[in-house]
Design a protein around this motif. Structure first.
Motif, PDB file in Angstrom:
ATOM      1  N   ARG A   3       0.843  -1.191   0.000  1.00  0.00           N
ATOM      2  CA  ARG A   3       0.000   0.000   0.000  1.00  0.00           C
ATOM      3  C   ARG A   3       0.874   1.233   0.000  1.00  0.00           C
ATOM      4  NH1 ARG A   3      -2.674  -0.553   6.009  1.00  0.00           N
ATOM      5  NH2 ARG A   3      -0.775  -0.440   7.215  1.00  0.00           N
ATOM      6  N   THR A   4       0.354   2.327  -0.539  1.00  0.00           N
ATOM      7  CA  THR A   4       1.150   3.533  -0.660  1.00  0.00           C
ATOM      8  C   THR A   4       1.232   4.295   0.653  1.00  0.00           C
ATOM      9  OG1 THR A   4      -0.798   4.793  -1.334  1.00  0.00           O
ATOM     10  CG2 THR A   4       0.523   3.804  -3.081  1.00  0.00           C
ATOM     11  N   THR A   5       0.174   4.207   1.479  1.00  0.00           N
ATOM     12  CA  THR A   5       0.152   4.978   2.703  1.00  0.00           C
ATOM     13  C   THR A   5      -0.833   4.350   3.668  1.00  0.00           C
ATOM     14  OG1 THR A   5      -0.335   7.136   3.684  1.00  0.00           O
ATOM     15  CG2 THR A   5      -1.634   6.518   1.780  1.00  0.00           C
ATOM     16  N   THR A  10      -7.824   8.175   0.316  1.00  0.00           N
ATOM     17  CA  THR A  10      -7.748   7.070  -0.633  1.00  0.00           C
ATOM     18  C   THR A  10      -6.410   6.378  -0.458  1.00  0.00           C
ATOM     19  OG1 THR A  10      -6.859   8.521  -2.352  1.00  0.00           O
ATOM     20  CG2 THR A  10      -9.249   8.185  -2.320  1.00  0.00           C
ATOM     21  N   THR A  11      -6.406   5.075  -0.670  1.00  0.00           N
ATOM     22  CA  THR A  11      -5.195   4.283  -0.526  1.00  0.00           C
ATOM     23  C   THR A  11      -5.105   3.310  -1.698  1.00  0.00           C
ATOM     24  OG1 THR A  11      -5.307   4.402   1.876  1.00  0.00           O
ATOM     25  CG2 THR A  11      -3.923   2.693   0.967  1.00  0.00           C
TER      26      THR A  11
END
Length: 251
Positions: A3-5, A10-11
């Protein structure tokens, strides 16, 4: 899956579709947002409640969110629940709620010689004093100590070489004899997909003893910039905020 964050509106998630579906349980339609935010901690409490026999006489050590959610679930299982907490502020606040108004509440210092067949420790971090208090709440033989809260990996039962965090994370069941008491020590950790489904069903239905629901625990709403000040104040004073705070991350 990556995952980006871990924080944001939004992820981006990557992984096989079946794994993504399994990793992201859906909240039941119609569940209010303020109630839905409790889904994950309630699912963990559902998992823990599976280690408590229906109708048991239970002491929950720790009146934070984990302890409160577990108390709600165990009441639904027909258990006799008592909340035990070291300081009075949380117990006083909970006494004003319809959610737990009728649940007996005791300060650790006021328990005396009373014992409970099952004791669940839900504190954020187990220490010697909390363990001694919880162990002392059990009968001389045949009790059950359920480990639900946090434990340091290197923490040992006082006077022994027994490490409890491995039991908790491994969800093991061990017999422990200490100070003239013998009890089963039971570990519980995390939640399964079935636990999330059960938590969603609880949140979607009215509680039988109150017109309110879990969102009664929310005491304040704060914008994101105020969160840092709230946390810093807790660190400075050593006192966690009473009740849950919903953080508005803005648009």
């Amino acid at each position: 899956m990556t995952r980006t964050t871990a924080f944001g509106e939004t992820t981006l998630l990557e992984g096989p579709p079946d794994q993504l579906r399994a990793a992201l349980p859906a909240v039941l339609d119609g569940t209010p947002d303020d109630r839905a935010v409790f889904t994950e901690p309630l699912a963990c409490a559902v998992h823990c409640a599976g280690n408590v026999l229906a109708g048991s006489d239970v002491a929950i050590v720790g009146a934070g969110t984990a302890g409160v959610l577990l108390a709600v679930l165990l009441r639904l299982k027909g258990c006799q629940v008592t909340l035990v907490n070291r300081s009075p502020e949380r117990l006083t606040a909970l006494s004003a709620t319809a959610l737990l108004r009728e649940v007996p509440k005791l300060l650790t210092s006021e328990v005396g010689t009373r014992t409970f067949g099952t004791v669940v420790v839900t504190t954020a971090l187990l220490d010697d004093s909390t363990f001694d208090s919880a162990w002392g709440l059990l009968p001389r033989d045949g009790g059950r100590l359920v480990l639900f809260g946090g434990i340091r990996p290197d923490w040992r039962v006082p006077g022994t070489r027994v490490l409890l965090d491995g039991i908790r994370r491994g969800e093991e069941v061990r017999e422990l004899e200490l100070g003239g008491r013998r009890a089963l020590v039971v570990g519980t950790h995390g939640a399964t997909g079935a636990d999330f489904a059960a938590a969603g069903a609880v949140l979607a239905a009215p509680l039988p003893w109150t017109a309110g629901h879990i969102e009664e625990l929310i005491v304040n709403r704060v914008p994101l910039p105020a969160l840092a000040a709230l946390l810093n104040e807790a660190v400075r004073t050593g006192v966690d905020p009473i009740g849950k705070h919903v953080v508005d991350i803005g648009r």
